[in-house]
Design a protein around this motif. Structure first.
Motif, PDB file in Angstrom:
ATOM      1  N   ALA A 177      76.713  47.250  19.311  1.00 26.64           N
ATOM      2  CA  ALA A 177      75.848  46.269  20.522  1.00 26.64           C
ATOM      3  C   ALA A 177      77.488  45.777  20.750  1.00 26.64           C
ATOM      4  O   ALA A 177      77.739  46.279  21.991  1.00 26.64           O
ATOM      5  N   PHE A 187      72.040  47.932  26.050  1.00 24.40           N
ATOM      6  CA  PHE A 187      71.849  47.305  24.485  1.00 24.40           C
ATOM      7  C   PHE A 187      70.066  47.188  24.043  1.00 24.40           C
ATOM      8  O   PHE A 187      69.000  46.289  24.579  1.00 24.40           O
ATOM      9  N   SER A 189      68.499  45.729  20.756  1.00 19.00           N
ATOM     10  CA  SER A 189      68.164  45.357  19.934  1.00 19.00           C
ATOM     11  C   SER A 189      67.385  44.991  19.058  1.00 19.00           C
ATOM     12  O   SER A 189      65.666  44.926  19.531  1.00 19.00           O
ATOM     13  N   GLY A 201      74.199  40.281  17.524  1.00 17.65           N
ATOM     14  CA  GLY A 201      74.283  41.600  18.467  1.00 17.65           C
ATOM     15  C   GLY A 201      74.352  41.615  19.949  1.00 17.65           C
ATOM     16  O   GLY A 201      75.232  41.946  20.482  1.00 17.65           O
ATOM     17  N   TYR A 205      77.283  41.952  22.184  1.00 17.73           N
ATOM     18  CA  TYR A 205      77.740  43.038  23.464  1.00 17.73           C
ATOM     19  C   TYR A 205      77.376  42.234  24.544  1.00 17.73           C
ATOM     20  O   TYR A 205      78.454  43.095  25.319  1.00 17.73           O
ATOM     21  N   ALA A 220      70.169  43.127  28.271  1.00 19.85           N
ATOM     22  CA  ALA A 220      69.904  43.435  26.963  1.00 19.85           C
ATOM     23  C   ALA A 220      68.298  43.943  26.538  1.00 19.85           C
ATOM     24  O   ALA A 220      67.677  42.691  27.434  1.00 19.85           O
TER      25      ALA A 220
END
Length: 331
Positions: A177, A187, A189, A201, A205, A220
């Motif tokens: 992250a 990113f 997760s 996380g 990020y 994300a």
């Protein structure tokens, strides 16, 4: 943000059913990928795992090529390739080849976990003491092979150089992250097996994100287990297959995906618990919509990646249909 306003994607581990074969599993994955394309899902990812009889996606780049060849529009990629198991040049060549064959459709999600038990990891890495600390260096080497070559660059990826295959970091903890944020990369997760690290996380990020040529703002992605059915009871029964598989894995005895039991209570005969599946969303359309809307509000995800390891292929597709219908995806 509402569920209808963000992309929905699929994560598939190509589960091998109890008594079945990898051939059956991969054919079912292609059928699901074709459904996902027709239904308007954004991307279809498969993941690298080794020495697991219930997962057929170990040769991840090969599976991606098979799925991309059998579809025409949907993005196909890795969620993810475990980079520490490979030489970066090899991955650049593999994904450069895929990007050349299926331009504009290939994603390269990368993780730093082994995707295997310790003994298998040692075989994969030829006994090297790889801890993941050099993951940033490996990542930069890989990225260098996918960019346009620089003058005097002696080692190049053919195919690969200049393809600029999109890279995503896929992880369950703070390391990936933070690195994704610092490099300005998307990113993803792994909330489907690490729900306790999901929010920390994402905070890592976003707080460490630096705009890049790749990405001007954080992006994300949140992966979540969803078991949807016509009733809450039926959905709970569907979920028991994955719960059984994870329970055997936790005991060090990986198995093919077992058929479902009547309820989750029938799975937990002993003291073991599976906290890493605590974030799963299980229920009817109304239940799933309520919980998924709450997850979206809590995470502010830019994209949801749905993982549904369900024994019956028709029930698995129906689970995705329920989510698709509630999101109102436009095809």
């Amino acid at each position: 943000m509402r569920l209808s306003e963000i992309p929905l994607s699929v994560l598939d581990l190509a589960p091998v059913l109890q008594g079945g074969t990898a051939v059956d599993s991969l054919r079912r994955s292609l059928e699901l990928a074709r459904y996902a394309e027709r239904a308007g899902f954004h991307r279809y990812w498969v993941a690298e795992h080794h020495n697991m009889p219930g997962i057929a996606s170990a040769a991840t780049s090969v599976v991606i090529g098979y799925l991309a060849a059998g579809t025409s529009r949907i993005r196909v990629g890795a969620g993810g390739v475990m980079l520490l198991n490979h030489a970066p040049l090899i991955i650049a060549e593999q994904f450069g080849t895929l990007a050349s064959l299926y331009p504009g459709r290939i994603d390269l999600g990368l993780g730093r976990a082994p995707g295997a038990d310790q003994a298998t990891m040692r075989v994969l890495r030829q006994g090297l003491d790889a801890t993941g600390d050099d993951f940033p260096q490996q990542l930069e080497e890989l990225r260098s092979y996918l960019r346009e070559p620089t003058p005097g660059q002696r080692i190049r990826a053919f195919p690969g150089a200049g393809t600029e295959v999109p890279i995503y970091l896929f992880g369950s903890g703070g390391f990936s992250a933070q690195l994704a944020g610092e490099l300005g990369l998307p990113f993803a997760s792994a909330g489907h097996f690490s729900p306790d690290n999901l929010l920390p996380g994402l905070e890592f990020y976003r707080s460490r994100f630096r705009p890049s040529e790749t990405l001007p703002r954080p992006y994300a992605m949140v992966c979540v287990n969803i078991f949807a059915a016509d009733t809450d009871a039926e959905a709970e029964s569907l979920a028991t297959s994955q719960y059984q598989a994870h329970l055997f894995l936790a005991r060090g005895m990986p198995v093919q995906l077992p058929p479902p039991k009547k309820s989750l209570a029938a799975v937990y005969a002993g003291p073991e618990q599976l906290p890493f599946l605590r974030g799963s969303i299980i229920g009817s359309a109304a239940t799933v919509e309520e919980k998924l809307t709450a997850l979206l509000e809590e995470t502010q995800a830019d994209e949801l990646i749905i993982h549904s390891m369900i024994y019956d292929p028709d029930a698995r597709q129906h689970s995705y249909e329920i989510v698709r219908d509630m999101a109102g995806i436009a095809v």
